[in-house]
Scaffold this motif. Structure first.
Motif, PDB file in Angstrom:
ATOM      1  N   GLY A   1      58.572  51.714  94.775  1.00  0.00           N
ATOM      2  CA  GLY A   1      59.336  52.437  95.789  1.00  0.00           C
ATOM      3  C   GLY A   1      59.890  51.553  96.878  1.00  0.00           C
ATOM      4  N   GLN A   2      59.573  50.258  96.839  1.00  0.00           N
ATOM      5  CA  GLN A   2      60.076  49.299  97.817  1.00  0.00           C
ATOM      6  C   GLN A   2      60.717  48.129  97.076  1.00  0.00           C
ATOM      7  N   TYR A   3      61.745  47.551  97.676  1.00  0.00           N
ATOM      8  CA  TYR A   3      62.441  46.461  97.004  1.00  0.00           C
ATOM      9  C   TYR A   3      62.986  45.463  98.016  1.00  0.00           C
ATOM     10  N   LEU A   4      62.630  44.219  97.851  1.00  0.00           N
ATOM     11  CA  LEU A   4      63.153  43.126  98.656  1.00  0.00           C
ATOM     12  C   LEU A   4      63.348  41.947  97.713  1.00  0.00           C
ATOM     13  N   PRO A   5      64.584  41.474  97.517  1.00  0.00           N
ATOM     14  CA  PRO A   5      64.796  40.333  96.631  1.00  0.00           C
ATOM     15  C   PRO A   5      64.002  39.120  97.112  1.00  0.00           C
ATOM     16  N   CYS A   6      63.502  38.349  96.190  1.00  0.00           N
ATOM     17  CA  CYS A   6      62.748  37.144  96.527  1.00  0.00           C
ATOM     18  C   CYS A   6      63.664  36.172  97.267  1.00  0.00           C
ATOM     19  N   PRO A   7      63.209  35.620  98.393  1.00  0.00           N
ATOM     20  CA  PRO A   7      64.055  34.687  99.146  1.00  0.00           C
ATOM     21  C   PRO A   7      64.170  33.312  98.492  1.00  0.00           C
ATOM     22  N   ALA A   8      63.333  33.031  97.496  1.00  0.00           N
ATOM     23  CA  ALA A   8      63.326  31.705  96.886  1.00  0.00           C
ATOM     24  C   ALA A   8      64.013  31.645  95.520  1.00  0.00           C
ATOM     25  N   CYS A   9      64.246  32.785  94.876  1.00  0.00           N
ATOM     26  CA  CYS A   9      64.850  32.763  93.538  1.00  0.00           C
ATOM     27  C   CYS A   9      65.680  34.024  93.320  1.00  0.00           C
ATOM     28  N   SER A  10      66.385  34.054  92.208  1.00  0.00           N
ATOM     29  CA  SER A  10      67.157  35.252  91.879  1.00  0.00           C
ATOM     30  C   SER A  10      66.700  35.898  90.576  1.00  0.00           C
ATOM     31  N   ASP A  11      65.906  35.173  89.785  1.00  0.00           N
ATOM     32  CA  ASP A  11      65.507  35.708  88.490  1.00  0.00           C
ATOM     33  C   ASP A  11      64.036  35.492  88.135  1.00  0.00           C
ATOM     34  N   GLY A  12      63.219  35.106  89.100  1.00  0.00           N
ATOM     35  CA  GLY A  12      61.806  34.900  88.838  1.00  0.00           C
ATOM     36  C   GLY A  12      61.429  33.483  88.447  1.00  0.00           C
ATOM     37  N   THR A  13      62.437  32.604  88.384  1.00  0.00           N
ATOM     38  CA  THR A  13      62.154  31.208  88.071  1.00  0.00           C
ATOM     39  C   THR A  13      62.590  30.317  89.226  1.00  0.00           C
ATOM     40  N   SER A  14      61.880  29.224  89.401  1.00  0.00           N
ATOM     41  CA  SER A  14      62.220  28.280  90.462  1.00  0.00           C
ATOM     42  C   SER A  14      63.524  27.574  90.131  1.00  0.00           C
ATOM     43  N   PRO A  15      64.476  27.577  91.056  1.00  0.00           N
ATOM     44  CA  PRO A  15      65.729  26.872  90.808  1.00  0.00           C
ATOM     45  C   PRO A  15      65.460  25.390  90.557  1.00  0.00           C
ATOM     46  N   GLY A  16      66.109  24.852  89.557  1.00  0.00           N
ATOM     47  CA  GLY A  16      65.967  23.429  89.254  1.00  0.00           C
ATOM     48  C   GLY A  16      64.890  23.120  88.236  1.00  0.00           C
ATOM     49  N   THR A  17      63.734  23.799  88.319  1.00  0.00           N
ATOM     50  CA  THR A  17      62.645  23.475  87.397  1.00  0.00           C
ATOM     51  C   THR A  17      62.529  24.467  86.249  1.00  0.00           C
ATOM     52  N   GLY A  18      62.898  25.717  86.480  1.00  0.00           N
ATOM     53  CA  GLY A  18      62.776  26.733  85.453  1.00  0.00           C
ATOM     54  C   GLY A  18      61.367  27.285  85.313  1.00  0.00           C
ATOM     55  N   ASP A  19      60.431  26.788  86.138  1.00  0.00           N
ATOM     56  CA  ASP A  19      59.067  27.300  86.126  1.00  0.00           C
ATOM     57  C   ASP A  19      59.017  28.654  86.833  1.00  0.00           C
ATOM     58  N   THR A  20      57.946  29.389  86.650  1.00  0.00           N
ATOM     59  CA  THR A  20      57.764  30.664  87.341  1.00  0.00           C
ATOM     60  C   THR A  20      57.775  30.436  88.841  1.00  0.00           C
ATOM     61  N   CYS A  21      58.535  31.259  89.543  1.00  0.00           N
ATOM     62  CA  CYS A  21      58.652  31.132  90.995  1.00  0.00           C
ATOM     63  C   CYS A  21      57.280  31.328  91.648  1.00  0.00           C
ATOM     64  N   PRO A  22      56.851  30.385  92.490  1.00  0.00           N
ATOM     65  CA  PRO A  22      55.546  30.517  93.125  1.00  0.00           C
ATOM     66  C   PRO A  22      55.506  31.568  94.240  1.00  0.00           C
ATOM     67  N   ILE A  23      56.661  31.965  94.763  1.00  0.00           N
ATOM     68  CA  ILE A  23      56.710  32.958  95.838  1.00  0.00           C
ATOM     69  C   ILE A  23      56.519  34.369  95.277  1.00  0.00           C
ATOM     70  N   CYS A  24      57.293  34.730  94.256  1.00  0.00           N
ATOM     71  CA  CYS A  24      57.243  36.096  93.713  1.00  0.00           C
ATOM     72  C   CYS A  24      56.462  36.188  92.402  1.00  0.00           C
TER      73      CYS A  24
END
Length: 80
Positions: free
Chosen positions: A50-73
């Motif tokens: 019921g709540q939604y806030l896009p992750c401030p560090a990524c757009s798709d769940g992966t860390s930009p540049g590395t492709g690893d799972t985003c550590p924030i979300c």
């Protein structure tokens, strides 16, 4: 890595509450037509929270540049 039912609290990451999800209007579910009937499913945007806030560090769940799972979300691409 598959996402689990645990979500990251927006207060912990950003210091603010995640706003109400626009897609489900905060209910966590959406109703859609299915033939002559209607069906209800979990909201794809907020994953039923019921709540939604896009992750401030990524757009798709992966860390930009590395492709690893985003550590924030943790791969959800959203905060709740």
């Amino acid at each position: 890595m598959f996402a689990t039912s645990t979500f990251i609290d927006a207060i912990t990451v950003t210091g603010t509450h995640a706003p109400e999800c626009d897609e489900c209007e905060g209910g966590g579910t959406v109703t859609y037509p299915h033939g002559p009937h209607e069906r209800t499913r979990e909201c794809n945007a907020c994953h039923g929270t019921g709540q939604y806030l896009p992750c401030p560090a990524c757009s798709d769940g992966t860390s930009p540049g590395t492709g690893d799972t985003c550590p924030i979300c943790e791969g959800f691409a959203t905060l709740t």
